[in-house]
Write an enzyme that holds these catalytic residues in place. Structure first.
Site, mmCIF file in Angstrom:
data_model
loop_
_atom_site.group_PDB
_atom_site.id
_atom_site.type_symbol
_atom_site.label_atom_id
_atom_site.label_comp_id
_atom_site.label_asym_id
_atom_site.label_seq_id
_atom_site.Cartn_x
_atom_site.Cartn_y
_atom_site.Cartn_z
ATOM 1 N N ASP A 199 0.860 -1.188 0.000
ATOM 2 C CA ASP A 199 0.000 0.000 0.000
ATOM 3 C C ASP A 199 0.895 1.237 0.000
ATOM 4 O OD1 ASP A 199 -3.274 0.058 1.091
ATOM 5 O OD2 ASP A 199 -2.196 1.930 0.748
ATOM 6 N N LYS A 228 -10.668 5.676 -6.408
ATOM 7 C CA LYS A 228 -12.053 5.223 -6.497
ATOM 8 C C LYS A 228 -13.121 6.296 -6.320
ATOM 9 C CE LYS A 228 -12.559 3.877 -1.660
ATOM 10 N NZ LYS A 228 -13.761 4.667 -1.332
ATOM 11 N N SER A 230 -16.292 -3.759 -9.940
ATOM 12 C CA SER A 230 -17.444 -3.039 -9.379
ATOM 13 C C SER A 230 -18.670 -3.270 -10.236
ATOM 14 C CB SER A 230 -17.118 -1.545 -9.349
ATOM 15 O OG SER A 230 -18.289 -0.789 -9.094
ATOM 16 N N TYR A 254 -13.574 6.595 -13.463
ATOM 17 C CA TYR A 254 -13.302 5.575 -12.440
ATOM 18 C C TYR A 254 -13.878 4.235 -12.889
ATOM 19 C CZ TYR A 254 -14.972 2.548 -8.774
ATOM 20 O OH TYR A 254 -15.312 1.430 -8.066
ATOM 21 N N LYS A 272 -12.341 0.225 -14.346
ATOM 22 C CA LYS A 272 -12.747 -1.140 -13.962
ATOM 23 C C LYS A 272 -13.073 -1.958 -15.207
ATOM 24 C CE LYS A 272 -12.464 -0.544 -9.459
ATOM 25 N NZ LYS A 272 -11.278 -1.082 -8.764
ATOM 26 N N PHE A 290 -21.095 -4.836 -5.133
ATOM 27 C CA PHE A 290 -22.217 -3.907 -5.091
ATOM 28 C C PHE A 290 -21.851 -2.793 -4.100
ATOM 29 C CE2 PHE A 290 -25.104 -5.171 -8.335
ATOM 30 C CZ PHE A 290 -24.362 -6.215 -8.859
ATOM 31 N N ASN A 348 -18.512 10.680 -0.218
ATOM 32 C CA ASN A 348 -19.352 10.646 -1.412
ATOM 33 C C ASN A 348 -20.485 9.644 -1.244
ATOM 34 O OD1 ASN A 348 -17.587 12.319 -3.054
ATOM 35 N ND2 ASN A 348 -16.170 10.585 -3.023
ATOM 36 N N ASN A 349 -20.224 8.615 -0.449
ATOM 37 C CA ASN A 349 -21.152 7.485 -0.383
ATOM 38 C C ASN A 349 -22.104 7.616 0.793
ATOM 39 O OD1 ASN A 349 -18.318 5.879 -1.497
ATOM 40 N ND2 ASN A 349 -20.171 5.883 -2.716
ATOM 41 N N LEU A 350 -23.239 6.953 0.657
ATOM 42 C CA LEU A 350 -24.325 7.152 1.615
ATOM 43 C C LEU A 350 -23.963 6.735 3.046
ATOM 44 C CD1 LEU A 350 -27.303 7.884 2.128
ATOM 45 C CD2 LEU A 350 -27.857 5.496 1.641
ATOM 46 N N ASP A 387 -26.830 8.916 -11.242
ATOM 47 C CA ASP A 387 -27.400 7.895 -10.358
ATOM 48 C C ASP A 387 -28.513 7.120 -11.061
ATOM 49 O OD1 ASP A 387 -25.818 8.238 -8.168
ATOM 50 O OD2 ASP A 387 -27.320 9.281 -6.949
HETATM 51 C C1 UD1 Z 1 -21.191 4.940 -5.957
HETATM 52 C C2 UD1 Z 1 -20.592 5.217 -7.298
HETATM 53 C C3 UD1 Z 1 -20.092 3.917 -7.888
HETATM 54 C C4 UD1 Z 1 -19.092 3.264 -6.956
HETATM 55 C C5 UD1 Z 1 -19.724 3.074 -5.590
HETATM 56 C C6 UD1 Z 1 -18.704 2.580 -4.581
HETATM 57 C C7 UD1 Z 1 -21.716 7.236 -8.135
HETATM 58 C C8 UD1 Z 1 -22.698 7.786 -9.124
HETATM 59 N N1 UD1 Z 1 -21.563 5.888 -8.136
HETATM 60 O O1 UD1 Z 1 -22.272 4.056 -6.112
HETATM 61 O O2 UD1 Z 1 -19.508 4.154 -9.149
HETATM 62 O O3 UD1 Z 1 -18.680 2.022 -7.465
HETATM 63 O O4 UD1 Z 1 -20.230 4.309 -5.104
HETATM 64 O O5 UD1 Z 1 -19.334 2.174 -3.418
HETATM 65 O O6 UD1 Z 1 -21.119 7.961 -7.371
HETATM 66 N N2 UD1 Z 1 -27.157 9.080 -1.603
HETATM 67 C C9 UD1 Z 1 -27.859 10.122 -1.034
HETATM 68 N N3 UD1 Z 1 -27.143 11.077 -0.340
HETATM 69 C C10 UD1 Z 1 -25.782 11.030 -0.192
HETATM 70 C C11 UD1 Z 1 -25.071 9.953 -0.796
HETATM 71 C C12 UD1 Z 1 -25.792 9.000 -1.495
HETATM 72 O O7 UD1 Z 1 -29.086 10.197 -1.129
HETATM 73 O O8 UD1 Z 1 -25.216 11.930 0.433
HETATM 74 C C13 UD1 Z 1 -27.917 8.037 -2.321
HETATM 75 C C14 UD1 Z 1 -27.569 7.890 -3.791
HETATM 76 O O9 UD1 Z 1 -28.346 8.731 -4.598
HETATM 77 C C15 UD1 Z 1 -27.843 6.391 -4.018
HETATM 78 C C16 UD1 Z 1 -27.533 5.751 -2.674
HETATM 79 O O10 UD1 Z 1 -27.570 6.798 -1.713
HETATM 80 O O11 UD1 Z 1 -29.217 6.192 -4.300
HETATM 81 C C17 UD1 Z 1 -26.152 5.107 -2.613
HETATM 82 O O12 UD1 Z 1 -25.181 6.052 -3.038
HETATM 83 P P1 UD1 Z 1 -23.609 5.750 -2.920
HETATM 84 O O13 UD1 Z 1 -23.298 5.252 -1.568
HETATM 85 O O14 UD1 Z 1 -22.874 6.963 -3.397
HETATM 86 O O15 UD1 Z 1 -23.382 4.515 -3.910
HETATM 87 P P2 UD1 Z 1 -23.679 4.365 -5.505
HETATM 88 O O16 UD1 Z 1 -24.209 5.608 -6.088
HETATM 89 O O17 UD1 Z 1 -24.487 3.132 -5.673
#
Ligand code: UD1
Length: 339
Positions: free
Chosen positions: A31, A84, A124, A149, A153, A178, A198-200, A296
């Site tokens: 790493d 990523k 992915s 990104y 892949k 997933f 970035n992710n939920l 999305d």
């Molecule tokens: C995202 C990436 C994907 C990547 C993956 C890694 C995008 C468009 N896609 O996937 O390429 O492989 O992460 O885990 O970025 N959401 C909210 N509010 C937030 C964040 C997310 O409502 O602040 C929603 C999104 O609209 C989505 C869900 O939560 O419906 C999941 O989002 P996220 O965790 O970013 O994953 P992906 O979009 O599936």
């Protein structure tokens, strides 16, 4: 097997190192800490109950990568290392192509030179693009992604398939993840994103712990159960187990390269995650509904049949487990790993 785990200090890598050690393999980490911290290593060793070797190396450095393999004695490689962040990849495409493709190519060159022929790749579900029908099946042929990104892949899957086809005895598993979430049940290791997540799931857990004020839900007018986006969330400990299953299956694989979805096969909405996290943490998750996020999809989940039938692997942990374990990690380590 002695297994080189590139990106083994990261979120999925660190959990996979533990799973490998628990299964009797001998993981060695490479790493460069571009998106992880050295302080993960003592925690991995504490949980594994044994020392784990870590080489600080940038895999785009072909000479350093070759030296790693010359001294390594590896039986297999699990390749997680790579950039990523979707948004950053749109802003800096050349950086993403350079880093992710170059590092993979130097690993492949070193494997050919040093006679290592087993490879597990961190791909992915993003490779299914916008046109594949849900649930996604591995036999969908038109791989494409909507951002650089994701394109790395797609390209690396192609490169690996071509390289495996012409090198005698090579076996490559392309693991299409997933949405990996959760953390080790100890609460000692977990996801530690740089900056604003970035992710939920990491965003929700940072709201719960008070690092962020409120969540923005990206759209509530999708054609889903409650209008919010549905995803196939998979516990990182299940995902790690999927890597061990794939590694153990490689020698029995009928083709040089094969793709496997690693998901649960079930979609969960944003609001279902919010409620599950509130229940797990006992904290409110205030949110506003905002516009849809560009790129999305309404719904994404796996057809998980192939991994079950061929790898003998299925995801076992629930959304409740994912939220409880994320919360344990986040509440015990509100600022992530020590710097
Ligand atoms: C995202 C990436 C994907 C990547 C993956 C890694 C995008 C468009 N896609 O996937 O390429 O492989 O992460 O885990 O970025 N959401 C909210 N509010 C937030 C964040 C997310 O409502 O602040 C929603 C999104 O609209 C989505 C869900 O939560 O419906 C999941 O989002 P996220 O965790 O970013 O994953 P992906 O979009 O599936």
């Amino acid at each position: 097997m002695r297994v080189l785990v590139t990106g083994g200090a990261g979120f999925i890598g660190s959990h996979t190192v533990l799973a490998l050690a628990a299964a009797g393999h001998d993981p060695v980490i490479a790493d460069n800490f571009s998106n992880s911290k050295p302080s993960v290593l003592p925690r991995i060793e504490e949980l594994a109950g044994r020392p784990v070797t870590l080489h600080e190396v940038d895999l785009t450095d072909t000479a350093a990568t070759d030296a790693l393999f010359a001294a390594g004695g590896f039986d297999a490689v699990i390749h997680f290392a790579g950039f990523k962040a979707v948004g950053e990849s749109v802003a800096k495409p050349a950086l993403y192509y350079r880093n992710n493709i170059d590092s993979t190519l130097s690993v492949l060159d070193a494997m050919v030179k040093h006679g290592v022929s087993r490879f597990v790749f961190s791909s992915s579900a993003t490779v299914y693009g916008e046109k594949a029908p849900v649930p996604y099946r591995e036999d969908w042929e038109f791989l494409e992604a909507t951002n650089p990104y994701g394109q790395t892949k797609v390209m690396i899957e192609r490169i690996l398939t071509d390289v495996a086809a012409v090198n005698e005895g090579w076996k490559v598993a392309l693991l299409r993840y997933f949405n990996p979430v959760g953390a080790h049940a100890s609460g000692r290791i977990g996801e530690d994103p740089n900056g604003i997540p970035n992710n939920l799931m990491p965003f929700v857990s940072q709201v719960a712990v008070g690092r962020r004020d409120r969540l923005t839900v990206f759209g509530d007018d999708y054609p889903t159960s409650d209008g919010t986006g549905e995803r196939d969330y998979i516990h990182v400990v299940d995902l790690a187990a999927g890597h061990v299953a794939a590694l153990d299956h490689l020698d029995a694989m009928a083709t040089p390269a094969r793709a496997f979805n690693l998901g649960t096969g079930t979609g969960t909405s944003v609001l279902q995650i919010v409620r599950a996290f509130e229940a797990a943490s006992g904290r409110p998750i205030p949110y506003d509904v905002g516009p849809r996020r560009a790129g999305d999809l309404p719904t994404s989940y796996a057809d998980a049949t192939r991994a079950r039938e061929e790898l003998g692997w299925t995801a076992k942990l629930s959304i409740e487990d994912m939220c409880a374990d994320s919360w344990r990690w986040q509440s015990n380590n509100p600022e992530g790993f020590p710097s």
